[in-house]
Design an enzyme around this catalytic site. Sequence first.
Site, PDB file in Angstrom:
ATOM      1  N   LEU A   1       0.867  -1.167   0.000  1.00  0.00           N
ATOM      2  CA  LEU A   1       0.000   0.000   0.000  1.00  0.00           C
ATOM      3  C   LEU A   1       0.911   1.226   0.000  1.00  0.00           C
ATOM      4  O   LEU A   1       1.976   1.217   0.624  1.00  0.00           O
ATOM      5  CB  LEU A   1      -0.888   0.041   1.250  1.00  0.00           C
ATOM      6  N   ASP A   2       0.490   2.282  -0.680  1.00  0.00           N
ATOM      7  CA  ASP A   2       1.245   3.524  -0.632  1.00  0.00           C
ATOM      8  C   ASP A   2       1.315   4.022   0.806  1.00  0.00           C
ATOM      9  O   ASP A   2       0.446   3.729   1.635  1.00  0.00           O
ATOM     10  CB  ASP A   2       0.584   4.591  -1.514  1.00  0.00           C
ATOM     11  N   ARG A   3       2.326   4.815   1.082  1.00  0.00           N
ATOM     12  CA  ARG A   3       2.540   5.317   2.443  1.00  0.00           C
ATOM     13  C   ARG A   3       1.311   6.033   3.003  1.00  0.00           C
ATOM     14  O   ARG A   3       0.949   5.855   4.169  1.00  0.00           O
ATOM     15  CB  ARG A   3       3.743   6.262   2.446  1.00  0.00           C
TER      16      ARG A   3
ATOM     17  N   ARG B   1      -6.157   5.894  -8.130  1.00  0.00           N
ATOM     18  CA  ARG B   1      -5.955   7.340  -8.163  1.00  0.00           C
ATOM     19  C   ARG B   1      -5.966   7.873  -9.593  1.00  0.00           C
ATOM     20  O   ARG B   1      -6.601   8.901  -9.893  1.00  0.00           O
ATOM     21  CB  ARG B   1      -4.642   7.685  -7.467  1.00  0.00           C
TER      22      ARG B   1
ATOM     23  N   THR C   1      -1.842   5.676   2.062  1.00  0.00           N
ATOM     24  CA  THR C   1      -3.054   4.855   2.040  1.00  0.00           C
ATOM     25  C   THR C   1      -3.156   4.046   3.323  1.00  0.00           C
ATOM     26  O   THR C   1      -2.179   3.454   3.774  1.00  0.00           O
ATOM     27  CB  THR C   1      -3.047   3.907   0.828  1.00  0.00           C
TER      28      THR C   1
END
Length: 321
Positions: free
Chosen positions: A148-150, A250, A152
Amino acid sequence: MPQENNQAPKLHVVYHQIDADEAGQRLDNFLLRWFAQVPKSRVYKAIRGGEVRVNKGRANAMYKLLEGDDIRIPPLGERALQMEGALVAKHWLDSVERGVLYEDADFMIINKPSGLAVHGGSGLKYGLIEVLRQLRPEARRLELVHRLDRDTSGCIMIAKKNSALRHLHALLRDRKLTKRYHALVFGKWPRAQRLVDAPLKKFALASGERIVRVNEEGQKAKTEFATLNRYPGLTLVEAKPITGRTHQIRVHAAHLGHCLLGDDKYAHEAAQELAASVGLKRLFLHAASLELVAPSGKSLTVSAPYDQELNEVLERCVSRI
């Protein structure tokens, strides 16, 4: 003999015996997981140069490990030691401990807090993996199943065994694991818009920043969307990625003119102003749930609650009605 905690090793030679769960994987893949914070080129150099030994002899990077193989693992630089010794802030330890949604002998599902990267590196002293290694020192192997992105938040899986990692990767590869995300987007999402099918390609800007754009030469990417709630100028949507491309949700949302609130990479100025008006200081993207068959054979549906900030933002959105 295996060391008690299979993290990045200290700066001395380690002798490790392959167990049944580790058998079957390639030597290079085993070492790349062991040295998660060491550049790949350095790991391959160690194999080619004979620093790594299998049963006291040299071995090819593609050698398939067998149960009982003895591996000589050399120290490969200060970076691994620095990562292992990084002092994790107490608030991250507490947040991750509270965020354990499911755990068994094979794997864990964590409600990852926004702001915590999944692993250290690139200027970060630690991430989720390093936090978990301090919380679960008895767990000899902890591997990210996906990322997961930081910024998120939400459901992320961590394998405790190689067999579990293989099982969960197979579910992802065969699309037998369902991920659902919640996102707050700019504008009124059209109810008829259910599927976005638009290929994505990575680009590097002149500044060095990497972004993803819809591009016919890109990789196939599909996301299913559904409307959850509407607010003045905003829509809360559920996004179910069919494929798993970088920044997929996104970019697909922004491509339709409905960028995510709090997105510092793809949101336009009007969306940024609207985010500020409802007090949002992070990306509103939350991995809300996972549906899967666990390595044990148990069918699971695990949901992650919103954090306080997201709940407060939605309350402010309601007050705008």
